[in-house]
Design a protein around this motif. Structure first.
Motif, PDB file in Angstrom:
ATOM      1  N   ALA A  31       5.657  -5.092  11.918  1.00  0.00           N
ATOM      2  CA  ALA A  31       6.300  -5.580  10.695  1.00  0.00           C
ATOM      3  C   ALA A  31       7.144  -6.801  11.036  1.00  0.00           C
ATOM      4  O   ALA A  31       7.612  -6.956  12.160  1.00  0.00           O
ATOM      5  CB  ALA A  31       7.173  -4.488  10.097  1.00  0.00           C
ATOM      6  N   SER A  32       7.322  -7.656  10.048  1.00  0.00           N
ATOM      7  CA  SER A  32       8.209  -8.794  10.263  1.00  0.00           C
ATOM      8  C   SER A  32       9.644  -8.337  10.089  1.00  0.00           C
ATOM      9  O   SER A  32       9.902  -7.268   9.523  1.00  0.00           O
ATOM     10  CB  SER A  32       7.877  -9.920   9.285  1.00  0.00           C
ATOM     11  N   GLY A  33      10.566  -9.122  10.534  1.00  0.00           N
ATOM     12  CA  GLY A  33      11.973  -8.760  10.415  1.00  0.00           C
ATOM     13  C   GLY A  33      12.445  -8.681   8.972  1.00  0.00           C
ATOM     14  O   GLY A  33      13.326  -7.917   8.631  1.00  0.00           O
ATOM     15  N   SER A  34      11.818  -9.477   8.087  1.00  0.00           N
ATOM     16  CA  SER A  34      12.233  -9.496   6.681  1.00  0.00           C
ATOM     17  C   SER A  34      11.393  -8.585   5.803  1.00  0.00           C
ATOM     18  O   SER A  34      11.826  -8.185   4.735  1.00  0.00           O
ATOM     19  CB  SER A  34      12.131 -10.923   6.143  1.00  0.00           C
ATOM     20  N   GLY A  35      10.161  -8.312   6.207  1.00  0.00           N
ATOM     21  CA  GLY A  35       9.257  -7.521   5.387  1.00  0.00           C
ATOM     22  C   GLY A  35       8.561  -8.320   4.304  1.00  0.00           C
ATOM     23  O   GLY A  35       7.814  -7.762   3.507  1.00  0.00           O
ATOM     24  N   VAL A  36       8.794  -9.628   4.253  1.00  0.00           N
ATOM     25  CA  VAL A  36       8.176 -10.464   3.216  1.00  0.00           C
ATOM     26  C   VAL A  36       7.417 -11.658   3.793  1.00  0.00           C
ATOM     27  O   VAL A  36       7.212 -12.654   3.117  1.00  0.00           O
ATOM     28  CB  VAL A  36       9.223 -10.944   2.179  1.00  0.00           C
ATOM     29  N   ASP A  37       6.980 -11.555   5.022  1.00  0.00           N
ATOM     30  CA  ASP A  37       6.252 -12.653   5.665  1.00  0.00           C
ATOM     31  C   ASP A  37       4.891 -12.825   4.989  1.00  0.00           C
ATOM     32  O   ASP A  37       4.055 -11.928   5.045  1.00  0.00           O
ATOM     33  CB  ASP A  37       6.080 -12.332   7.151  1.00  0.00           C
TER      34      ASP A  37
END
Length: 172
Positions: free
Chosen positions: A109-115
């Motif tokens: 997962a990306s750190g933001s969750g919106v990549d």
């Protein structure tokens, strides 16, 4: 009493300058120089908003490209929980794509969750599944990936926007 009056005047001045005028200036410059980004990089199709170039969307169905996991992950790369999550996602991707070597960005997962982007390799990894589901040639899907790919500014790595890929697929 003098200090209180001076403090209140400075507070009001600061609120006016930093809370009002500075905000208007930054917003105005953003709208003037970067209107698309300042308004959320909205993507429209046939007059209907279908998403944003900057925020990942989840696509359902085997005929679509999938992106990174929307779960926000602040886990240590060496934690047991992270290892379990990656193993589970790897298993899911292997089953869905009938392949063994799953690209890293599809199982982390990306750190933001919106990549909104995936690597070029992650997009190519999904070609056989999508070609089979959509009854298209793998070469046609590869061409869509090529047309929608971008190069990283700092390396030769290529990446693609998942929304752009799926919209291009729908246009086929």
């Amino acid at each position: 009493m003098k200090k209180l009056g001076a403090s209140l005047r400075f507070l009001l001045f600061s609120l006016l300058i930093f809370g009002g005028l500075y905000t208007l200036l930054v917003t105005g410059v953003g709208q003037l120089l970067f209107p698309n980004q300042a308004n959320g990089s909205v993507v429209e199709k046939n007059g209907k908003i279908v998403g944003s170039e900057l925020i990942a969307q989840t696509f359902e169905g085997a005929g679509y490209f999938t992106g990174r996991s929307p779960e926000v992950s602040q886990l240590s790369p060496v934690s047991e929980k992270q290892k379990e999550l990656v193993a589970a996602r790897t298993n899911e991707e292997q089953k869905a794509n009938s392949a063994v070597d799953v690209p890293n960005d599809l199982v982390t997962a990306s750190g933001s969750g919106v990549d909104p982007h995936i690597s070029f390799e992650a997009a190519e990894f999904q070609i056989p599944r999508i070609a089979s589901e959509r009854k298209l040639s793998e070469a046609a899907i590869h061409d869509i990936i090529e047309k929608n790919s971008q190069k990283d500014w700092f390396s030769d790595r290529k990446f693609v926007n998942v929304l752009a890929l799926n919209l291009a697929l729908d246009d086929q």
